[in-house]
Structures are given as structure tokens and as C-alpha cells.
Write a protein that holds these residues in place. Structure first.
Motif, PDB file in Angstrom:
ATOM      1  N   LEU A  80      26.704   6.748  34.443  1.00  0.00           N
ATOM      2  CA  LEU A  80      26.824   7.279  33.080  1.00  0.00           C
ATOM      3  C   LEU A  80      27.137   8.768  33.131  1.00  0.00           C
ATOM      4  CD1 LEU A  80      26.267   7.185  29.934  1.00  0.00           C
ATOM      5  CD2 LEU A  80      23.874   7.695  30.526  1.00  0.00           C
ATOM      6  N   SER A  81      28.095   9.192  32.299  1.00  0.00           N
ATOM      7  CA  SER A  81      28.321  10.620  32.109  1.00  0.00           C
ATOM      8  C   SER A  81      28.472  10.898  30.611  1.00  0.00           C
ATOM      9  CB  SER A  81      29.561  11.102  32.858  1.00  0.00           C
ATOM     10  OG  SER A  81      30.750  10.585  32.289  1.00  0.00           O
ATOM     11  N   ILE A  82      27.971  12.052  30.191  1.00  0.00           N
ATOM     12  CA  ILE A  82      28.086  12.508  28.811  1.00  0.00           C
ATOM     13  C   ILE A  82      28.745  13.876  28.837  1.00  0.00           C
ATOM     14  CG2 ILE A  82      26.846  13.115  26.695  1.00  0.00           C
ATOM     15  CD1 ILE A  82      24.652  11.172  27.521  1.00  0.00           C
ATOM     16  N   ASP A  83      29.890  13.966  28.200  1.00  0.00           N
ATOM     17  CA  ASP A  83      30.687  15.202  28.210  1.00  0.00           C
ATOM     18  C   ASP A  83      30.933  15.682  29.634  1.00  0.00           C
ATOM     19  OD1 ASP A  83      30.853  15.242  25.414  1.00  0.00           O
ATOM     20  OD2 ASP A  83      28.927  16.283  25.250  1.00  0.00           O
ATOM     21  N   GLY A  84      31.191  14.728  30.526  1.00  0.00           N
ATOM     22  CA  GLY A  84      31.536  15.048  31.902  1.00  0.00           C
ATOM     23  C   GLY A  84      30.366  15.317  32.814  1.00  0.00           C
ATOM     24  N   GLU A  85      29.144  15.291  32.305  1.00  0.00           N
ATOM     25  CA  GLU A  85      27.953  15.555  33.116  1.00  0.00           C
ATOM     26  C   GLU A  85      27.278  14.243  33.479  1.00  0.00           C
ATOM     27  OE1 GLU A  85      23.609  17.826  32.803  1.00  0.00           O
ATOM     28  OE2 GLU A  85      25.171  18.192  31.298  1.00  0.00           O
ATOM     29  N   LEU A  95      23.210  12.261  21.001  1.00  0.00           N
ATOM     30  CA  LEU A  95      24.612  12.665  21.021  1.00  0.00           C
ATOM     31  C   LEU A  95      24.942  13.485  19.783  1.00  0.00           C
ATOM     32  CD1 LEU A  95      26.270   9.279  22.081  1.00  0.00           C
ATOM     33  CD2 LEU A  95      25.327  11.078  23.560  1.00  0.00           C
ATOM     34  N   SER A  96      25.805  14.456  19.965  1.00  0.00           N
ATOM     35  CA  SER A  96      26.329  15.243  18.855  1.00  0.00           C
ATOM     36  C   SER A  96      27.724  14.747  18.504  1.00  0.00           C
ATOM     37  CB  SER A  96      26.387  16.728  19.243  1.00  0.00           C
ATOM     38  OG  SER A  96      25.118  17.211  19.617  1.00  0.00           O
ATOM     39  N   ALA A  97      28.190  15.146  17.324  1.00  0.00           N
ATOM     40  CA  ALA A  97      29.550  14.778  16.938  1.00  0.00           C
ATOM     41  C   ALA A  97      30.532  15.296  17.981  1.00  0.00           C
ATOM     42  CB  ALA A  97      29.876  15.350  15.564  1.00  0.00           C
ATOM     43  N   GLY A  98      31.386  14.418  18.466  1.00  0.00           N
ATOM     44  CA  GLY A  98      32.362  14.778  19.473  1.00  0.00           C
ATOM     45  C   GLY A  98      31.944  14.499  20.897  1.00  0.00           C
ATOM     46  N   SER A  99      30.696  14.066  21.108  1.00  0.00           N
ATOM     47  CA  SER A  99      30.251  13.746  22.462  1.00  0.00           C
ATOM     48  C   SER A  99      31.091  12.613  23.044  1.00  0.00           C
ATOM     49  CB  SER A  99      28.778  13.337  22.460  1.00  0.00           C
ATOM     50  OG  SER A  99      27.941  14.422  22.166  1.00  0.00           O
ATOM     51  N   VAL A 100      31.453  12.768  24.311  1.00  0.00           N
ATOM     52  CA  VAL A 100      32.276  11.778  25.010  1.00  0.00           C
ATOM     53  C   VAL A 100      31.412  11.076  26.046  1.00  0.00           C
ATOM     54  CG1 VAL A 100      34.298  11.409  26.470  1.00  0.00           C
ATOM     55  CG2 VAL A 100      34.359  13.139  24.653  1.00  0.00           C
ATOM     56  N   ILE A 101      31.321   9.762  25.931  1.00  0.00           N
ATOM     57  CA  ILE A 101      30.472   8.971  26.826  1.00  0.00           C
ATOM     58  C   ILE A 101      31.349   8.093  27.691  1.00  0.00           C
ATOM     59  CG2 ILE A 101      28.734   7.142  26.934  1.00  0.00           C
ATOM     60  CD1 ILE A 101      28.937   9.691  24.101  1.00  0.00           C
ATOM     61  N   ASP A 102      31.036   8.087  28.982  1.00  0.00           N
ATOM     62  CA  ASP A 102      31.800   7.274  29.925  1.00  0.00           C
ATOM     63  C   ASP A 102      30.818   6.496  30.794  1.00  0.00           C
ATOM     64  OD1 ASP A 102      34.223   6.367  31.064  1.00  0.00           O
ATOM     65  OD2 ASP A 102      33.988   7.751  32.739  1.00  0.00           O
ATOM     66  N   ILE A 103      30.937   5.188  30.791  1.00  0.00           N
ATOM     67  CA  ILE A 103      30.102   4.312  31.616  1.00  0.00           C
ATOM     68  C   ILE A 103      31.014   3.610  32.602  1.00  0.00           C
ATOM     69  CG2 ILE A 103      28.500   2.360  31.635  1.00  0.00           C
ATOM     70  CD1 ILE A 103      27.795   3.100  28.722  1.00  0.00           C
ATOM     71  N   ARG A 104      30.718   3.796  33.893  1.00  0.00           N
ATOM     72  CA  ARG A 104      31.573   3.267  34.954  1.00  0.00           C
ATOM     73  C   ARG A 104      30.802   2.277  35.814  1.00  0.00           C
ATOM     74  NH1 ARG A 104      37.127   4.358  34.454  1.00  0.00           N
ATOM     75  NH2 ARG A 104      37.325   6.303  33.263  1.00  0.00           N
TER      76      ARG A 104
END
Length: 296
Positions: A80-85, A95-104
Motif C-alpha cells: 500500500l502507498s498513499i501519495d507515493g509513501e 485521506l484528504s481530497a486529492g489523496s492518491v492510493i495505490d495497492i499493489r
């Protein structure tokens, strides 16, 4: 109103809730999460969660939050990464508006779950928002999610005290079964080999069923006869006409005409659903009374 916008969705990413129990007599299987324990655990991390969440598969999921929302993830072992972290797994986050979530993809598991501190604002169909892949109902137009889908979220739910996410202890050992209604159609030798020989999860798996590789050809000599179709349930181990074992899962067909040698106990069905292709397994028969006392 907050929404999330799907940017990437692997095959079979769907909306799921507790499903539609009790409708099998109408030809509708219950559906619901493939790993119900992980789905419920993700909701527990939040303290209060909407009844509906997203089930995603090994390909993972990506989305953008369009408004603030609290989330929790669990099931399998993903990255899991949130805003690249990079974040730990399982996890919860605001999460805030605009947060980008990536699950790999991670090292284990077939299914993961994303829960929210509010309900996904989709209509109920026969009492559920869950997606039934075989009936084509519920969820978002009865289909899997795909990039570009926007999911509206309702009001924030009153929050209880959530638990701190911790990795689940996954049981090991054989998959426990009770003998099926057609077990006596197989010889004693075949029934014995069913519990001593190893099978393996094949790549042919989905929400309807999981085919098993049978390297020892346990059922090669079995005389598989088609039967009068009758009701089937999740966990039934059905032996197809060519001798292939298939374990029926949450979106199983309502009836089946092949013999069922056994049924995976409810307590082990979640664990079985998370076994990746190539994983070897054995079955261990238990009594109905013993199965009823087991917990996932």
C-alpha cells in the motif's frame, strides 16, 4: 458528498457486503466477500464502517479520494502507498481530497478489502449492494469495477473505538471438510486417497469456483455419473466428468449435477480462498458437530 474515483482495477474488483443469504431457492447465491473474516476485520479497524466495501484481487487497486474519508485495508498481504509513501499492511488512514492510493500485489493472498467510514451510495438490489457476478446484479451495474468509475460516499458514520491494525495470524494445516452427500458414490480407496494425497490450487479460479490440480490422479478410476441437479453451497467439492475436483465458492451456481465428495467447513473457507495458484493442500475430514464448533 465525498467520492472516490477508480484509476486502476484488476479483474474481479467488485463491491461487496454481507450478501444475499436465503435466496438460493430463487436461484441467487449469497455472494459476499470471498474472505469474510478479512472483510469484517477491515471494518473493525475503523470502529464504524459502511456495510459495503471493495474486494480487489492480486492485481490490486488504485483510486483518488475526491473529499476526505477514512479507510481501512486488510486481507492477504498487499503493498500500500498513499501519495507515493509506502504504508504498512493492514492499515487505516484518513485521506484528504486529492489523496492518491495505490495497492499493489504482495507476497500472499488472492483477495484484499477496502472499507470506508461511510456507506457507498449505491442502490440495494434484493437487500444487498454486493455484486453477484453470475446473476449480474448489485454493485455498480452488476459488473466489476474499472478505471474511471466514480463511487459516491454517504455521510460519515458515528465512530466507535477502532482497533489498531495488526497482521492476522493465518492458520496452517489441512483444509477441513465434512463428507458430502455423494461421498458413498466413490470407492473406499478413492475416499482414502482424497485425504492422503496432495492437491494444488490451479490458475483456474474465480468467485464461482477453484479448480484443483490432481497430480496423483485420485479420481482417474472413478466412474463419474451425472446426477439430477440439486442445490449446492459454498465449499462443496464437486468432481467434474473428467475427474477434475472443483471447490465451489461464493458466487457458485444455484444447482449442480456432479457428485460432491465433501464440503469445506465454513471456518476454513476464507483461508482456502486466499491460497494462490500452485499452493499445495490436503483435506482432513471432521464431523459435522466438530465443524459447527470451529471458528474462522
Amino acid at each position: 458528498m465525498s467520492t472516490i474515483r477508480i484509476t486502476r482495477a484488476g479483474p474481479l474488483a467488485t463491491l461487496q457486503d454481507a450478501g444475499r443469504p436465503g435466496l438460493l431457492r430463487h436461484g441467487i447465491s449469497a455472494s459476499g466477500p470471498m474472505d469474510r473474516t478479512a472483510f469484517e476485520r477491515a471494518g473493525g479497524w475503523l470502529g464504524a464502517a459502511g456495510a459495503t466495501g471493495i474486494e480487489f484481487t492480486t492485481a490490486g487497486l488504485g483510486f483518488v479520494a475526491e473529499g476526505s474519508v477514512s479507510i481501512a485495508v486488510d486481507g492477504g498481504a498487499f503493498e500500500l502507498s498513499i501519495d507515493g509513501e509506502a504504508k504498512s499492511w493492514p492499515a487505516r488512514a484518513l485521506l484528504s481530497a486529492g489523496s492518491v492510493i495505490d495497492i499493489r500485489p504482495g507476497p500472499a493472498g488472492n483477495y484484499g478489502y477496502l472499507r470506508f467510514d461511510r456507506e457507498i451510495d449505491m442502490p440495494l438490489v434484493m437487500g444487498s449492494r454486493g455484486t453477484s457476478s453470475i446473476a449480474g446484479i448489485g454493485g455498480l451495474d452488476g459488473r466489476a469495477l474499472r478505471a474511471g468509475d466514480v463511487l459516491p460516499l454517504g455521510a460519515t458514520l458515528p465512530r466507535g473505538r477502532g482497533q489498531h491494525p495488526t497482521p492476522a495470524m493465518v492458520a496452517s494445516g489441512p483444509i477441513r471438510v465434512i463428507w458430502g452427500i455423494h461421498a458413498d458414490r466413490f470407492s473406499n480407496a478413492i475416499r482414502q486417497r482424497f485425504v492422503t494425497d496432495a492437491f494444488a490450487v490451479s490458475p483456474q479460479l474465480d468467485r464461482m469456483g477453484v479448480r484443483l490440480a490432481d497430480p496423483g490422479q485420485v479420481f482417474a478410476e472413478a466412474k463419474i455419473l451425472s446426477l439430477v441437479s440439486d442445490a449446492v453451497v459454498p465449499g462443496d467439492v464437486q468432481i467434474l466428468g473428467d475427474g477434475t475436483p472443483i471447490v465451489l465458492m461464493r458466487d457458485h451456481q444455484p444447482t449442480g449435477g456432479y457428485p460432491r465428495i465433501a464440503t469445506v467447513v465454513t471456518a476454513d473457507l476464507d483461508r482456502f480462498a486466499q491460497l494462490r495458484p500452485g499452493t499445495q493442500l490436503r483435506f482432513a475430514p471432521v464431523t459435522v458437530a466438530h465443524a459447527e464448533g470451529l471458528k474462522p
